[in-house]
Scaffold this active site. Structure first.
Site, PDB file in Angstrom:
ATOM      1  N   HIS A  20       0.887  -1.396   0.108  1.00 12.76           N
ATOM      2  CA  HIS A  20       0.164   0.044  -0.254  1.00 12.76           C
ATOM      3  C   HIS A  20       1.027   1.083   0.080  1.00 12.76           C
ATOM      4  O   HIS A  20       0.646   2.480  -0.968  1.00 12.76           O
ATOM      5  CB  HIS A  20      -0.900   0.402   1.398  1.00 12.76           C
ATOM      6  CG  HIS A  20      -1.915  -1.618   1.364  1.00 12.76           C
ATOM      7  ND1 HIS A  20      -2.116  -2.050   2.330  1.00 12.76           N
ATOM      8  CD2 HIS A  20      -2.530  -0.970   0.469  1.00 12.76           C
ATOM      9  CE1 HIS A  20      -2.908  -2.395   1.942  1.00 12.76           C
ATOM     10  NE2 HIS A  20      -3.813  -2.758   1.252  1.00 12.76           N
ATOM     11  N   LYS A  44     -18.497  -6.279   8.203  1.00 12.00           N
ATOM     12  CA  LYS A  44     -17.320  -6.805   7.964  1.00 12.00           C
ATOM     13  C   LYS A  44     -16.664  -6.862   8.998  1.00 12.00           C
ATOM     14  O   LYS A  44     -16.153  -5.496   9.693  1.00 12.00           O
ATOM     15  CB  LYS A  44     -16.051  -5.678   6.617  1.00 12.00           C
ATOM     16  CG  LYS A  44     -15.290  -7.445   5.318  1.00 12.00           C
ATOM     17  CD  LYS A  44     -15.172  -7.086   4.754  1.00 12.00           C
ATOM     18  CE  LYS A  44     -13.848  -7.166   4.206  1.00 12.00           C
ATOM     19  NZ  LYS A  44     -13.073  -6.215   2.842  1.00 12.00           N
ATOM     20  N   ARG A  93      -2.379  -5.783  -8.470  1.00  9.78           N
ATOM     21  CA  ARG A  93      -1.079  -6.890  -8.593  1.00  9.78           C
ATOM     22  C   ARG A  93      -0.837  -8.262  -9.249  1.00  9.78           C
ATOM     23  O   ARG A  93       0.037  -7.973  -9.259  1.00  9.78           O
ATOM     24  CB  ARG A  93      -1.295  -7.242  -6.491  1.00  9.78           C
ATOM     25  CG  ARG A  93      -1.078  -6.707  -5.969  1.00  9.78           C
ATOM     26  CD  ARG A  93      -1.837  -7.157  -4.658  1.00  9.78           C
ATOM     27  NE  ARG A  93      -2.535  -7.319  -4.647  1.00  9.78           N
ATOM     28  CZ  ARG A  93      -4.297  -7.814  -3.517  1.00  9.78           C
ATOM     29  NH1 ARG A  93      -3.063  -7.575  -2.503  1.00  9.78           N
ATOM     30  NH2 ARG A  93      -5.142  -7.695  -4.268  1.00  9.78           N
ATOM     31  N   SER A 131      -3.313  -7.844   2.668  1.00  8.36           N
ATOM     32  CA  SER A 131      -3.209  -7.654   3.756  1.00  8.36           C
ATOM     33  C   SER A 131      -3.692  -9.037   5.356  1.00  8.36           C
ATOM     34  O   SER A 131      -3.357  -9.299   6.617  1.00  8.36           O
ATOM     35  CB  SER A 131      -4.593  -6.441   5.252  1.00  8.36           C
ATOM     36  OG  SER A 131      -3.562  -5.358   3.884  1.00  8.36           O
TER      37      SER A 131
HETATM   38  O1  PNS Z   1      -8.487  -3.226   0.198  1.00  7.96           O
HETATM   39  P1  PNS Z   1     -10.396  -3.549  -0.542  1.00  7.96           P
HETATM   40  O2  PNS Z   1     -11.486  -4.451   0.907  1.00  7.96           O
HETATM   41  O3  PNS Z   1     -10.326  -3.980  -1.857  1.00  7.96           O
HETATM   42  O4  PNS Z   1     -10.977  -1.378  -0.342  1.00  7.96           O
HETATM   43  C1  PNS Z   1     -12.841  -2.573  -0.682  1.00  7.96           C
HETATM   44  C2  PNS Z   1     -12.889  -0.935  -0.944  1.00  7.96           C
HETATM   45  C3  PNS Z   1     -13.468  -0.587   0.593  1.00  7.96           C
HETATM   46  C4  PNS Z   1     -12.281   0.002  -1.367  1.00  7.96           C
HETATM   47  C5  PNS Z   1     -14.833  -0.859  -1.110  1.00  7.96           C
HETATM   48  O5  PNS Z   1     -15.092  -1.990  -0.267  1.00  7.96           O
HETATM   49  C6  PNS Z   1     -14.795   0.237  -1.610  1.00  7.96           C
HETATM   50  O6  PNS Z   1     -15.163   1.060  -2.057  1.00  7.96           O
HETATM   51  N1  PNS Z   1     -16.390   0.349  -0.102  1.00  7.96           N
HETATM   52  C7  PNS Z   1     -17.340   1.916  -0.021  1.00  7.96           C
HETATM   53  C8  PNS Z   1     -18.802   1.235  -0.593  1.00  7.96           C
HETATM   54  C9  PNS Z   1     -18.562   1.128  -1.655  1.00  7.96           C
HETATM   55  O7  PNS Z   1     -18.963   2.570  -2.518  1.00  7.96           O
HETATM   56  N2  PNS Z   1     -19.137   0.906  -2.289  1.00  7.96           N
HETATM   57  C10 PNS Z   1     -18.829   0.329  -3.703  1.00  7.96           C
HETATM   58  C11 PNS Z   1     -18.147  -0.122  -4.744  1.00  7.96           C
HETATM   59  S1  PNS Z   1     -18.511  -0.179  -6.168  1.00  7.96           S
END
Ligand code: PNS
Length: 175
Positions: A20, A44, A93, A131
């Site tokens: 990150h 979560k 990645r 992670s």
């Molecule tokens: O590190 P991650 O878990 O891959 O991140 C995912 C994240 C937090 C970017 C995604 O779940 C997110 O954007 N969550 C906020 C809610 C949202 O906008 N959801 C719609 C995404 S299309």
């Protein structure tokens, strides 16, 4: 004067890894401001609270010009609008990341057509890193030096100390 270029770099960051950090550095080289946004998803279960994650990221990005950290709930695109971000940064990645990222990017574009989604690749040494793996290694007593920032490594070790695990179990039983 032209408008500053602002990028939003969102994620769970549970916890923030050197992968990150590598992406945050790459984004900071392109944008005037990079806002790292820790998603708070109550559905979560996370190892660290959003506040703990923010604190660890703040310590990890010290000296990185233009970078800052926030946490957010709700839609990512709303967060992007609030902070005036023109772009959302996500890391790619491996090919396995692509499908989910592609779906998310298209949904976000539909919700906020004015916000561009930019994918960055981390350094090759971090392509296998995530992670979940880091937590798994520390949970079983392995070392993650060089894979996560020093404060994150310390916090992980504290969290997975046998006594800390016992306390967490006792807390869970008393609920
Ligand atoms: O590190 P991650 O878990 O891959 O991140 C995912 C994240 C937090 C970017 C995604 O779940 C997110 O954007 N969550 C906020 C809610 C949202 O906008 N959801 C719609 C995404 S299309």
């Amino acid at each position: 004067m032209s408008r500053p270029r602002v990028a939003l770099f969102p994620g769970s960051f549970d916890p923030f890894t050197n992968g990150h950090l590598d992406l945050a550095r790459r984004a900071a080289a392109i944008f005037d401001r990079v806002v790292i946004a820790v998603a708070h998803n109550s559905a979560k279960t996370a190892l660290f609270t959003p506040e703990e994650r923010v604190e660890m990221i703040e310590a990890s990005i010290q000296g990185l010009k233009g970078a800052s950290v926030i946490h957010f709930t709700g839609l990512l695109v709303e967060c992007a609008r609030r902070i005036g971000a023109q772009a959302i940064i996500r890391g790619l990645r491996a090919v396995s990341d692509f499908e989910f990222e592609f779906q998310m990017a298209l949904m976000n574009r539909r919700l906020a057509p004015g916000v561009e989604i930019a994918f960055l690749m981390p350094s090759q040494e971090f392509t296998y890193l995530n992670s979940t793996l880091v937590k798994e290694v520390v949970r079983h007593g392995g070392r993650v030096t060089g894979l996560v920032p020093p404060l994150v490594e310390r916090r992980l070790r504290e969290r997975f100390r046998p006594a800390a695990r016992g306390e967490a179990r006792a807390k869970a039983r008393s609920r």
